[in-house]
Structure formats: structure tokens, C-alpha cells
Write an enzyme that holds these catalytic residues in place. Structure first.
Site, PDB file in Angstrom:
ATOM      1  CE  LYS A   1      -3.908   2.015   2.571  1.00 34.73           C
ATOM      2  NZ  LYS A   1      -4.871   1.835   3.661  1.00 34.73           N
TER       3      LYS A   1
ATOM      4  CB  SER B   1      -8.117   3.959   2.648  1.00 34.52           C
ATOM      5  OG  SER B   1      -7.214   3.329   3.534  1.00 34.52           O
TER       6      SER B   1
ATOM      7  CB  SER C   1      -8.207   0.916   5.390  1.00 30.94           C
ATOM      8  OG  SER C   1      -8.775   2.182   5.283  1.00 30.94           O
TER       9      SER C   1
HETATM   10  N1  GLN Z   1     -12.821   4.872   6.449  1.00 33.71           N
HETATM   11  C1  GLN Z   1     -12.072   5.037   7.635  1.00 33.71           C
HETATM   12  C2  GLN Z   1     -11.491   6.446   7.721  1.00 33.71           C
HETATM   13  O1  GLN Z   1     -11.559   7.212   6.810  1.00 33.71           O
HETATM   14  C3  GLN Z   1     -11.008   4.006   7.757  1.00 33.71           C
HETATM   15  C4  GLN Z   1      -9.820   4.269   6.937  1.00 33.71           C
HETATM   16  C5  GLN Z   1      -8.653   3.379   7.296  1.00 33.71           C
HETATM   17  O2  GLN Z   1      -8.805   2.357   7.945  1.00 33.71           O
HETATM   18  N2  GLN Z   1      -7.458   3.818   6.915  1.00 33.71           N
HETATM   19  O3  GLN Z   1     -10.969   6.804   8.730  1.00 33.71           O
END
Ligand code: GLN
Length: 448
Positions: free
Chosen positions: A50, A124, A148
Site C-alpha cells: 500500500k 482505503s 481499510s
Molecule cells: N474509512 C475510515 C477512515 O476514513 C477508515 C480508513 C482506514 O482504515 N485507513 O478513517
């Protein structure tokens, strides 16, 4: 079953990697899974990373314009450990900017869902899930703050594993929220996850929150559904989830429902804490040190930094403004400190349940939405989509998201949560799920 071992046993033609890259480049034009491809890969089991995890010499931007051109002079601990053990980095995967999002659309060119290109891949870690979905011999190193890894894994029909907080060193991760971030994996089988975990966990002097513990391979017969979460799931997902529960009951698991009213505070508490932490983490991106450089030194102080920080996307700006406000001296106890206390209460409640059971839910309350629809969601609508993945993430508990069904050709995921350090128990559950229920991944999307 592990794809890693199958791959290692196979004789590979001399031009295997160049063919793989060629095909992948073509596919990437369509799916946008990768931000960067490593053209020099020539051996090892391919892993993608990632784009918020540093790999020495490979551009690392966390899909943010403000980090354009940043080439880390070092690799994250987890990457060093994997590279030492026969894994090679194939490239950096697309994501929501800095991990801010649930659908993979908060970036320049969003990744597309391989099952339906008009739909989101989830976020994400969007690119990580797409890469795992379109490639057979590949695993993804990803990161989760509030879901994410699980969310995109479930939308793209692959296994997503989020370890207990602290098990994998975060050294080399571009932090979103330090008290919540976990590095984890996606793969096509739980066996591959077990293998990746065995090479990655362990204390690291460079990360003071990393721990060294013996992981328990606990087996639990009881699985618990939390009523308040169950009530908020879309109807079609609920039907599919109910049939997964029936399959588990028939296999001897005891399914129980419990009510935990405090769980409803998870989403607001998570966003208060994560925004507060994110706003401090983003302070270092000034156009001075990393990535994008502003070199007109004739400018006034504010003008100079504003120019660089214009490069942040909308959600990053929102987190800077709200996060800074939340930490302000006059409201600190009202929001941030209160959120920390409620986080503790939720953790205690869930811990009690996890004493003798795993917690189960679908991974996402909806099917992967169309990209156009997701773009029209308000911030609050966006945040509320994380209602199932946030509770375990908020508490640092491990989760596994397993592909469990298809509805109208779109994958559905099942999420199991274990207690602290019960990571191997979840992986064993995943292996059992894959074996005894003869769940088959759908390779209808043309694998490499
Ligand atoms: N959707 C969540 C956020 O925006 C989780 C994102 C993540 O786990 N990096 O915080």
C-alpha cells in the site's frame, strides 16, 4: 492451502516476471490498482505494498499530491522482514489519500472494482484489494485504521486480515492515526495470511508500540452477533449473513445474539480520535521536507505554506480543520478526552464478549456502491458506512474478512473479530471456512 507454496514449487519460465509486468501494466490501465510498478522485479513471491508504507527507492505518496516525488531512503520494517524471506515488491498500490476514506475515491484516479468497473473497490486499501483479486500469485501488504483492509477485501472478494494492534511494527508507515493504525494483509487464502503473519510479527526497536507475544491459536465454539449492528445492515446483506450463520450452526457453532447499546458511539468516537491524531500527523507536510517542494522563498510565511498545503485533498483538509479544533484547549475535554473514555468502555464491553466467543458480522452493511453514488455521499454518510469495521479497529482487536457470498455478481464479506492476540484463532477459523464450506473464489475476472 497456500498460493505462496504452490508458486514456489512451480517451475517458472525464464521470462515469467517480464510477462507478468506486461500483462499487469495493461490491466492497470483499466483497474488503477497500482500507483507504481517495480519494473526490476526478477524473483521471489510478488507482494504489493500500500502506498502509505515506505519501500526504499520506490516513490511513496500515500496517493497524495503533496508527497509527489517522495522517494524513501529506507524500507518499513515489515517490508525488510518479508524481503529477507523470499518475497519481492511488485509495486505500490492505490489508496484513498493518506488512508482517509472507505471507497477508494479520495485520490486522483480511483481504483475500479474488478467485478463491476462502475463500482468502487472499497477503501482505503483499494488498490491492494484489486491487485489481490486480479492476480493469483500475489499477496498485498496493506494498512487499516478503521477498516481499510476489511472493507476493500470484502468488496473485491478476497481475504483481509487486520492483526492485533502492535503485532506488526508500524515503522515506515505514513501514519494516519497512531493509536489506531495496523499493518496487515490481503490474500486469496487464510493459509497465505498465516504465512505472511509468521514472517512479519515481532517486536521492533524502531516502534515502541510493537510487542512480542506468543499468538494463541484459540478455538471457540461460540460466535456472537451484536444486535445494534445487525439492525443497521441492508436487507440483502442480512439475508446472506443469516445463511452464513445457519451454515455455521449446522457445523456445530453456537450462535448467540447480545445487545451492547454503547456500540452505537463507536463511529463518532473513532472519527473524533482519528481526526485529532491525523491533524497532527499532517502537520509535517509543508512543501519543505517531503515530496512536493515550494521553492519561492520570497513569499510570506503563511503564503508559502498555504501554497503547498493547497495540494491536500478535501478530506485531508477537513481532518486538519476538525482535528485541530477537537484538540483545542477549550473543547478538549468535551470531545477528545470524552471520546477516549468511551473508547475504553466499548473495549471493556467487547472484551467481555470475546472472553469465550468470536464476534461475527458482515464486513460491510452494503454491497459495493457505484462510484457515482459514493461520490455523492455526504461526509457523515461516508463515515457511517464503517459501522461494522470500526468497533474492533477502535479497540485494537484482530479481524478477518472472509469472502462468503455473491449477490448479483458482487462479493460479500463475513467479518470475524477475536480477542487481543487471538490472531491465529481467526486464521484457523478462516481455513476451516474455506475448507469445510468449500467456498470457492470466483476467478471470473481473468487472473494473471
Ligand atoms: N474509512 C475510515 C477512515 O476514513 C477508515 C480508513 C482506514 O482504515 N485507513 O478513517
Amino acid at each position: 492451502m497456500t498460493y505462496v507454496n504452490e508458486f514456489l514449487k512451480k517451475e517458472k519460465p525464464a521470462d515469467y516476471y517480464s510477462k507478468l509486468l506486461e500483462e499487469l501494466e495493461e490491466k492497470n490501465n483499466k483497474f488503477h490498482a497500482f500507483n507504481v510498478l517495480n519494473k526490476r522485479i526478477s524473483d521471489g513471491f510478488p507482494i504489493s505494498v500500500k502506498d502509505n508504507i515506505c519501500v526504499k527507492g520506490m516513490e511513496t505518496t500515500a496517493s497524495s499530491k503533496i508527497l509527489k516525488g517522495y522517494i524513501p531512503p529506507f524500507s518499513a520494517t515489515v517490508i525488510k522482514r518479508l524481503e529477507k524471506d523470499g518475497f519481492s515488491v511488485l509495486g505500490k498500490t492505490n489508496m484513498d489519500e493518506f488512508g482517509f476514506g472507505s471507497f477508494g475515491i479520495n485520490c486522483e484516479v480511483p481504483a475500479r472494482n474488478p467485478f463491476d468497473e462502475t463500482r468502487v473497490a472499497g477503501g482505503s486499501s483499494s488498490g491492494a484489494a484489486v491487485a489481490t483479486s486480479i492476480m493469483k500469485y500475489h499477496a498485498a501488504v496493506a494498512e487499516s485504521t478503521g477498516g481499510s483492509i476489511a472493507a476493500p477485501a470484502s468488496f473485491c472478494g478476497v481475504v483481509g486480515f487486520t492483526p492485533t494492534y502492535g503485532l506488526i511494527s508500524r515503522y515506515g508507515l505514513i501514519d494516519y492515526a497512531n493509536s489506531l493504525d495496523k499493518i496487515g494483509f490481503m490474500a486469496r487464502s487464510s493459509g497465505d495470511i498465516r504465512l505472511l503473519m509468521s514472517k512479519s510479527v515481532g517486536v521492533d526497536p524502531a516502534d515502541t508500540t510493537s510487542v512480542d507475544v506468543k499468538l494463541s491459536d484459540v478455538k471457540k465454539e461460540k460466535i456472537v452477533v451484536i444486535d445494534e449492528l445487525y439492525d443497521k445492515i441492508d436487507k440483502n446483506i442480512k439475508l446472506s449473513f443469516d445463511s452464513s450463520l445457519s451454515r455455521l450452526s449446522a457445523a456445530g457453532f453456537k450462535v448467540q445474539h447480545v445487545s451492547i447499546p454503547e456500540i452505537d458511539y463507536s463511529v463518532p468516537v473513532y472519527y473524533i480520535i482519528s481526526m485529532a491524531e491525523a491533524s497532527t500527523n499532517l502537520a509535517k507536510f509543508t512543501g519543505f521536507k517531503y515530496g512536493l517542494k515550494v521553492d519561492d522563498f520570497s513569499k510570506e510565511y503563511n503564503e508559502f505554506f498555504t501554497e503547498a498545503r493547497e495540494a491536500f485533498g478535501e478530506e485531508a483538509k477537513r481532518k486538519i480543520i476538525l482535528g485541530t479544533f477537537i484538540r483545542g484547549a477549550s473543547v478538549r475535554s468535551k470531545y477528545y478526552e470524552k471520546a477516549l473514555r468511551i473508547r475504553r468502555i466499548i473495549r471493556d464491553k467487547l472484551s467481555k464478549v470475546l472472553d469465550d466467543s468470536f464476534i461475527i458480522s458482515p464486513t460491510m452493511p452494503v454491497l459495493a456502491p457505484k462510484a457515482k453514488e459514493a461520490e455523492s455521499f455526504s461526509p457523515i454518510q461516508n463515515y457511517s458506512m464503517d459501522l461494522l469495521t470500526i468497533p474492533p479497529n477502535l479497540c485494537g482487536f484482530p479481524t478477518i474478512s472472509l469472502p462468503s457470498d455473491y449477490i448479483d455478481g458482487l462479493p460479500v464479506g463475513l467479518q470475524l473479530t477475536g480477542g487481543q492476540f487471538e490472531d491465529n484463532g481467526l486464521i484457523s477459523f478462516g481455513e476451516q471456512w474455506e475448507d469445510s464450506f468449500k467456498y470457492k473464489f470466483k476467478y471470473n475476472i481473468g487472473e494473471l
